[in-house]
Design a protein around this motif. Structure first.
Motif, mmCIF file in Angstrom:
data_model
loop_
_atom_site.group_PDB
_atom_site.id
_atom_site.type_symbol
_atom_site.label_atom_id
_atom_site.label_comp_id
_atom_site.label_asym_id
_atom_site.label_seq_id
_atom_site.Cartn_x
_atom_site.Cartn_y
_atom_site.Cartn_z
ATOM 1 N N LEU A 245 0.830 -1.211 0.000
ATOM 2 C CA LEU A 245 0.000 0.000 0.000
ATOM 3 C C LEU A 245 0.856 1.249 0.000
ATOM 4 O O LEU A 245 0.606 2.188 -0.733
ATOM 5 C CB LEU A 245 -0.888 0.010 1.242
ATOM 6 C CG LEU A 245 -2.177 -0.776 1.131
ATOM 7 C CD1 LEU A 245 -2.847 -0.868 2.482
ATOM 8 C CD2 LEU A 245 -3.109 -0.079 0.148
ATOM 9 N N ARG A 246 1.892 1.218 0.863
ATOM 10 C CA ARG A 246 2.760 2.391 0.977
ATOM 11 C C ARG A 246 3.541 2.624 -0.311
ATOM 12 O O ARG A 246 3.625 3.733 -0.818
ATOM 13 C CB ARG A 246 3.735 2.164 2.128
ATOM 14 C CG ARG A 246 3.791 3.337 3.102
ATOM 15 C CD ARG A 246 4.879 3.199 4.134
ATOM 16 N NE ARG A 246 5.505 1.925 4.244
ATOM 17 C CZ ARG A 246 5.236 1.020 5.173
ATOM 18 N NH1 ARG A 246 4.302 1.271 6.063
ATOM 19 N NH2 ARG A 246 5.885 -0.123 5.232
ATOM 20 N N GLY A 251 -0.073 4.813 -0.341
ATOM 21 C CA GLY A 251 -0.847 4.965 0.887
ATOM 22 C C GLY A 251 -2.217 5.561 0.643
ATOM 23 O O GLY A 251 -2.746 6.296 1.472
ATOM 24 N N GLU A 252 -2.797 5.254 -0.533
ATOM 25 C CA GLU A 252 -4.087 5.873 -0.849
ATOM 26 C C GLU A 252 -5.190 5.355 0.074
ATOM 27 O O GLU A 252 -5.077 4.273 0.633
ATOM 28 C CB GLU A 252 -4.434 5.611 -2.319
ATOM 29 C CG GLU A 252 -3.621 6.501 -3.230
ATOM 30 C CD GLU A 252 -3.660 6.081 -4.677
ATOM 31 O OE1 GLU A 252 -4.745 5.741 -5.146
ATOM 32 O OE2 GLU A 252 -2.613 6.097 -5.326
ATOM 33 N N GLN A 253 -6.267 6.131 0.155
ATOM 34 C CA GLN A 253 -7.357 5.779 1.063
ATOM 35 C C GLN A 253 -8.062 4.504 0.586
ATOM 36 O O GLN A 253 -8.366 4.365 -0.598
ATOM 37 C CB GLN A 253 -8.354 6.941 1.090
ATOM 38 C CG GLN A 253 -9.380 6.825 2.184
ATOM 39 C CD GLN A 253 -10.525 7.806 1.999
ATOM 40 O OE1 GLN A 253 -10.686 8.421 0.941
ATOM 41 N NE2 GLN A 253 -11.332 7.942 3.027
ATOM 42 N N CYS A 293 -4.732 -2.379 6.328
ATOM 43 C CA CYS A 293 -4.829 -1.207 5.429
ATOM 44 C C CYS A 293 -5.390 0.034 6.084
ATOM 45 O O CYS A 293 -5.359 1.094 5.471
ATOM 46 C CB CYS A 293 -5.757 -1.520 4.257
ATOM 47 S SG CYS A 293 -5.243 -2.861 3.251
ATOM 48 N N SER A 294 -5.960 -0.084 7.267
ATOM 49 C CA SER A 294 -6.739 1.007 7.882
ATOM 50 C C SER A 294 -7.915 1.330 6.951
ATOM 51 O O SER A 294 -8.454 0.419 6.361
ATOM 52 C CB SER A 294 -5.891 2.243 8.125
ATOM 53 O OG SER A 294 -4.782 1.884 8.909
ATOM 54 N N GLY A 295 -8.266 2.598 6.802
ATOM 55 C CA GLY A 295 -9.379 2.911 5.898
ATOM 56 C C GLY A 295 -10.739 2.812 6.566
ATOM 57 O O GLY A 295 -10.845 2.814 7.802
ATOM 58 N N VAL A 296 -11.771 2.681 5.745
ATOM 59 C CA VAL A 296 -13.152 2.692 6.254
ATOM 60 C C VAL A 296 -13.917 1.497 5.693
ATOM 61 O O VAL A 296 -13.878 1.245 4.486
ATOM 62 C CB VAL A 296 -13.906 3.985 5.824
ATOM 63 C CG1 VAL A 296 -15.251 4.091 6.527
ATOM 64 C CG2 VAL A 296 -13.071 5.227 6.089
ATOM 65 N N GLU A 387 -17.485 9.147 2.168
ATOM 66 C CA GLU A 387 -16.290 8.832 2.954
ATOM 67 C C GLU A 387 -15.004 9.140 2.194
ATOM 68 O O GLU A 387 -13.929 9.199 2.795
ATOM 69 C CB GLU A 387 -16.281 7.348 3.348
ATOM 70 C CG GLU A 387 -17.322 6.957 4.377
ATOM 71 C CD GLU A 387 -17.114 7.618 5.745
ATOM 72 O OE1 GLU A 387 -15.969 7.970 6.070
ATOM 73 O OE2 GLU A 387 -18.111 7.808 6.451
ATOM 74 N N ALA A 388 -15.097 9.309 0.885
ATOM 75 C CA ALA A 388 -13.877 9.504 0.081
ATOM 76 C C ALA A 388 -13.256 10.872 0.384
ATOM 77 O O ALA A 388 -13.941 11.878 0.364
ATOM 78 C CB ALA A 388 -14.214 9.393 -1.401
ATOM 79 N N GLN A 389 -11.966 10.832 0.686
ATOM 80 C CA GLN A 389 -11.284 12.106 0.960
ATOM 81 C C GLN A 389 -10.500 12.596 -0.254
ATOM 82 O O GLN A 389 -9.988 13.699 -0.273
ATOM 83 C CB GLN A 389 -10.322 11.917 2.137
ATOM 84 C CG GLN A 389 -11.068 11.857 3.450
ATOM 85 C CD GLN A 389 -10.228 11.262 4.549
ATOM 86 O OE1 GLN A 389 -9.050 10.977 4.354
ATOM 87 N NE2 GLN A 389 -10.833 11.078 5.701
ATOM 88 N N THR A 390 -10.343 11.719 -1.244
ATOM 89 C CA THR A 390 -9.632 12.120 -2.450
ATOM 90 C C THR A 390 -10.502 11.741 -3.639
ATOM 91 O O THR A 390 -11.496 11.022 -3.479
ATOM 92 C CB THR A 390 -8.296 11.359 -2.595
ATOM 93 O OG1 THR A 390 -8.588 9.964 -2.644
ATOM 94 C CG2 THR A 390 -7.364 11.640 -1.443
#
Ligand code: F6P
Length: 757
Positions: A245-246, A251-253, A293-296, A387-390
Motif C-alpha cells: 500500500l505504501r 498509501g491511498e485511502q 490497510c486502515s481505511g473505512v 467517505e472519500a477524501q480524495t
C-alpha cells in the motif's frame, strides 16, 4: 482509426470553410471589376456619340436621336439606351428598354439620388442589369440625361463558372491534402516512436525527448517493480501488505463496501452489550486485510445495539480494544425493514444467491425486491462517496449484494480504483440470463476497474455472460472487458484466511481442546468426533453430511457408541421460508438418526443450532478427528482453511466437497462428492482409521499451502494488479497526450499493450 477519421473530417471542414470564404471574396472582386469595366465602356460610348447627339438635339430631330441611340446599343453588352429631358418633354428610347426604366422612372431615380452620374445594379424580372445615368447637354436650355442599360447575365454566368471551378479545386485539393497529411503524420509518428523507442533503450537521450523519456522510464520502472514484487519469494504478511500500500498505491485511502459488518453490537437479555463476530467467510477473509490497510469499512448496521455504539454518522473505531495500528473505521448504514427485506432477503438472497449456486433452489425474482436492491445500492454508493477524501480512492466492493454499486460509484468518482470481489460462484451465461435484470447487473459490475472471482472457471462464465448480453469488446489475451472506453480486468483471486491465524494462536493446546469439548458434550475421552461447521444454508450440504454419518454407523456397527458427528450451525437468513424449512428438516433428520442409533447415554448426532464465537469454533476444530465440508456448491469455503490453520499439531483429516472452490487448491484433503453418500461415509471411515503419519503428511502439505496462499496474498495481488493498472493508464494517457501533440493517428500496439499486466 477514430483519430484518423477525426483528423480527416477536421481537414475537410477546414477546407470547406476556406473555400466558402474564397468564393465570397472572388464574387465580390469580380463584381467590382465588371462594374468598373461597364463605367469605362459607358463613358467611351457617350464620348463617341456626344457631338452627333448634341446636333440632333439642337435640330430637335427625334428620329436622328433614336437612330443614334440604336447605334449605341450595337455594342454587345449595352442592351438598351434612352435620352430623357429633365423637364420630361423629350423621351427617346430604344425598343429593348425595360418598362421599369422608361424616362419617368429614370427621372424619379435621379430625384431620389439627387446627384449624377448614377450607377446601379438592378434586378428586373428578366434578370440582372446595370443602369448608368449620365448628365448630357447640361449647358443647353433642355438639360437631358442619358440612360445606358447593360446586360449583367454574362457576369452571373462567369460567377457560376468561377464557383464550379473553385469547388472542383476544393475537392481535388482536399483529397490531395488529406492523403499527403496522412502520409506525413504516419511517417512523423513512426519516426517519433522509433526515436522514442531507441532513446528508451539507450542511456542518453536528446534534449527534446528528455522529459518524456524520463517520465516513461519512471512509469515502466514502477510497473516492473510492481511485477517483481508479485514474483518475490517469501510469505505474505500484514507488514508486506502495508508495504504494498505504501510503496505502490502511495498509501491511498482504502474504502471497503460489504453488506456484513465485522463487529455486531447486540444487547442481550440481561441488558449487556456484547460484540458478535458474524459467521461469514467474507468477514473472515477481509477483516485482517482492513486491519493492515486502515481505511473505512462501510456496512449495514444490523445489531440491536449498533446505533448506540456508533456516533451520529454511524461511525466507530474497530476492532474493539485492539492496538491503534490495527484499527480502522466502521461506518454503519441504517436500513429500514422494507429496504432490508427487498434488498438483502429478497433480491440478494432469494434471487442472486439461489441463481449463483447450483443447489436446486429456485431463484425468486420480484420487481419490488429489485427496486429496493437498486435503491440500497445507491444509498451505499453515496455513503462510499461521502467517505472519500480524495478523487481517486481504492474502493473494495464485496459480493453479490452490490452488483450495481461499482458503476454508481464510478459516476461520482471517475478516477477511483474500484476492485470488486464476487465471493460466490458465477453461473453459466445461460443460467445467469434467467435473471430479468441480468444486463443491468453486468453493466453495474463493469463500473469496476477489476472484477475478481475465486476461480478461472467463474471468470470465464462472467466473460461469456458479458459477451452474450452486453455490447462490449472482450480482450481475451488480457482477460479484460472494454465497454464505452472503460476497461475492466477480470481475474481469479482465490480467497483465503489470515496466516498466522490469530484465533488459532489464541486457542488452548490441542489436548486441552480435546478434553474440554468431550467434557462439554458429555463424551468419553476416547470418543471419535467428526465435525461440521457452517451457517445453516441449503448450499452447504448439511443434510447430505448427516446422511453420510448415518451410513457410517450403519456400515460400521463397531463405531456406534463411540463416534459422534457434531454439527455447529449458525442460524442464518431465517426470515426466508427456504431457510426456515431447512432448519426444521435438519432438526428432524438429526432426531431420526439419534433415534435410530442412539441410546439413553449416547447421541450420534449433536446438532447445535446457535451462533458460535471464533474461540469456540477453534476449540472444536482442534478437538475433532475430522472435519467435513460438504458444500453442494461453494465459491471457496473458508471453514476448510480455518480448520487447517487450527491444526498446528498436523493431525486430523479434512474431507472436502469437490464442488467447493477450495477443492481446486486443497488437493491433500479427502475429496468427495457430497451427493454420493456411500463415498462420503467411506471417506469418514478412512479418516477415522488413517495412521498418524499419513494424517501428518496430508496436514503438513495443506498447512504450507494455506500459509503461502493466505489472505494477505489475496489482497496484495489485487492491489498490485490495481497499481499496475493505474500505472498503465497513466503511461497510456501520457503517451496519448504526446502523440496528440505530434498529430499521430493512433497509438501503436506496443504503446497500448506493450506493458504486461
Ligand atoms: O463466503 C462468503 C459468504 O458466503 C458471503 O457470500 C455471504 O455474504 C456471507 O458469507 C454470509 O452471509 P450473510 O452475510 O448473509 O450472513
Amino acid at each position: 482509426m477514430r483519430r484518423t477519421w477525426k483528423f480527416l473530417v477536421g481537414l475537410l471542414v477546414g477546407l470547406a470553410a476556406l473555400t466558402g470564404t474564397a468564393d465570397q471574396l472572388m464574387q465580390r472582386t469580380l463584381r467590382r471589376w465588371f462594374e468598373r469595366d461597364l463605367q469605362l465602356r459607358s463613358d467611351l460610348v457617350l464620348h463617341g456619340m456626344e457631338r452627333a447627339l448634341s446636333t440632333a438635339l439642337q435640330l430637335r430631330d427625334s428620329q436622328r436621336v433614336a437612330d443614334l441611340l440604336i447605334d449605341i446599343t450595337r455594342d454587345d453588352r449595352i442592351m438598351a439606351a434612352a435620352l430623357c429631358s429633365r423637364d420630361g418633354q423629350i423621351a427617346v428610347a430604344t425598343p429593348e428598354l425595360p418598362a421599369e426604366l422608361h424616362c419617368p422612372a429614370v427621372l424619379e431615380r435621379i430625384r431620389q439620388a439627387a446627384a449624377l452620374p448614377l450607377r446601379d445594379a438592378i434586378s428586373l424580372h428578366t434578370g440582372r442589369v446595370h443602369l448608368t445615368l449620365l448628365p448630357f447637354a447640361e449647358a443647353t436650355q433642355q438639360p437631358t440625361v442619358i440612360a445606358l442599360v447593360h446586360d449583367l447575365s454574362f457576369v452571373d454566368r462567369r460567377e457560376s463558372a468561377g464557383r464550379a471551378f473553385l469547388l472542383v479545386a476544393f475537392f481535388v485539393l482536399g483529397a490531395a491534402a488529406s492523403i499527403l497529411a496522412l502520409l506525413l503524420s504516419r511517417g512523423l509518428w513512426r519516426s517519433w516512436t522509433d526515436t522514442l523507442r531507441r532513446q528508451l533503450r539507450s542511456d542518453v537521450s536528446e534534449e527534446e525527448f528528455q522529459p518524456l523519456v524520463s517520465e516513461v522510464r519512471a512509469l515502466v520502472g514502477e510497473l516492473s517493480r510492481v511485477r517483481d514484487h508479485d514474483r518475490q519469494e517469501g510469505r505474505w504478511s500484514p507488514a508486506r501488505l502495508r508495504d504494498v500500500l505504501r510503496s505502490y498505491v502511495q498509501g491511498e485511502q482504502v474504502l471497503l463496501l460489504a453488506n456484513r459488518e465485522p463487529y455486531i453490537h447486540t444487547r442481550d437479555a440481561s441488558g449487556q452489550i456484547t460484540v458478535l463476530h458474524p459467521a461469514s467467510g467474507l468477514v473472515t477473509a477481509v477483516e485482517p486485510v482492513m486491519r493492515a490497510c486502515s481505511g473505512v469499512w462501510i456496512a449495514h448496521g444490523s445489531g440491536s445495539a449498533d446505533r448506540e455504539t456508533a456516533d451520529a454518522d454511524g461511525r466507530l473505531r474497530v476492532p474493539p480494544g485492539s492496538k491503534e495500528e490495527d484499527r480502522y473505521w466502521l461506518r454503519r448504514v441504517w436500513l429500514t425493514e422494507d429496504e432490508e427485506r427487498g434488498y438483502y432477503y429478497g433480491f440478494a438472497n432469494e434471487g442472486l444467491w439461489a441463481l449463483c449456486h447450483l443447489a436446486h433452489a429456485r431463484p425468486e425474482f420480484r420487481g419490488h425486491d429489485f427496486e429496493q436492491y437498486r435503491h440500497v445500492n445507491q444509498r451505499f454508493a453515496d455513503a462510499v462517496c461521502a467517505e472519500a477524501q480524495t478523487e481517486d480512492p481504492i474502493v473494495l466492493v464485496q459480493d453479490y449484494h452490490f452488483a450495481l454499486a461499482p458503476a454508481l460509484i464510478r459516476q461520482r468518482l471517475p478516477k477511483a480504483m474500484i476492485i470488486t470481489f464476487w465471493h460466490i460462484p458465477w453461473p453459466s451465461a445461460e443460467r445467469f440470463g434467467i435473471c430479468p435484470w441480468h444486463r443491468e447487473l453486468l453493466a453495474g459490475l463493469l463500473g469496476s476497474s477489476i472484477v475478481g472471482f475465486h476461480t478461472q472457471a467463474h471468470c470465464n462464465n462472467f466473460l461469456e455472460a458479458v459477451d452474450r448480453f452486453l455490447e462490449s469488446r472482450i480482450d481475451h489475451s488480457h482477460n479484460a472487458v472494454v465497454r464505452r472506453g472503460h476497461t475492466t480486468l477480470v481475474r481469479p483471486y482465490p480467497i483465503s484466511i489470515a496466516w498466522p491465524n490469530p484465533w488459532a494462536e489464541q486457542a488452548p493446546s490441542v489436548s486441552a481442546c480435546r478434553e474440554s469439548v468431550r467434557k462439554e458434550l458429555g463424551l468419553s475421552s476416547d470418543a471419535l468426533i467428526g465435525l461440521g461447521i457452517d451457517r445453516i444454508d441449503y448450499t452447504k450440504g448439511i443434510e447430505e453430511r448427516l446422511l453420510a454419518a448415518e451410513a457410517l454407523l450403519e456400515q460400521h456397527p463397531e463405531l456406534r457408541g463411540r463416534f459422534v458427528f457434531v454439527q455447529l450451525g449458525a442460524p442464518s437468513r431465517t426470515v426466508i421460508p427456504r431457510y426456515r424449512a431447512l432448519n426444521e428438516s435438519l432438526e428432524a433428520l438429526a432426531a431420526r438418526i439419534n433415534e435410530r442409533f442412539g441410546t439413553d447415554r449416547y447421541k450420534p448426532i449433536v446438532f447445535s443450532r446457535a451462533h458460535h464465537e471464533p474461540p469456540t469454533v477453534f476449540r472444536y476444530y482442534r478437538a475433532a478427528e475430522f472435519c467435513y465440508v460438504s458444500s453442494l456448491h461453494d465459491g471457496m469455503n473458508l471453514v476448510a482453511k480455518e480448520f487447517i490453520a487450527a491444526r498446528d499439531d498436523e493431525q486430523s483429516v479434512l474431507l472436502l466437497s469437490q464442488f467447493a472452490g477450495a477443492a481446486h487448491e486443497l488437493t491433500e484433503a479427502l475429496i468427495v462428492n457430497p451427493y454420493d453418500i456411500g463415498q462420503a461415509s467411506a471417506a469418514m471411515h478412512a479418516a477415522l482409521t488413517m495412521t498418524a503419519a499419513a494424517q501428518r503428511d496430508r496436514m503438513r502439505a495443506l498447512r504450507s499451502l494455506v500459509a503461502e496462499f493466505n489472505v494477505y496474498r489475496w489482497a496484495g495481488r489485487m492491489l498490485l494488479d490495481a497499481a499496475r493498472l493505474r500505472e498503465r493508464e497513466r503511461l497510456k494517457h501520457r503517451l496519448r497526450e504526446t502523440s496528440t501533440s505530434a498529430s499521430a493517428p493512433d497509438l501503436p500496439a506496443w504503446a497500448r499493450f506493450g506493458v504486461p499486466l
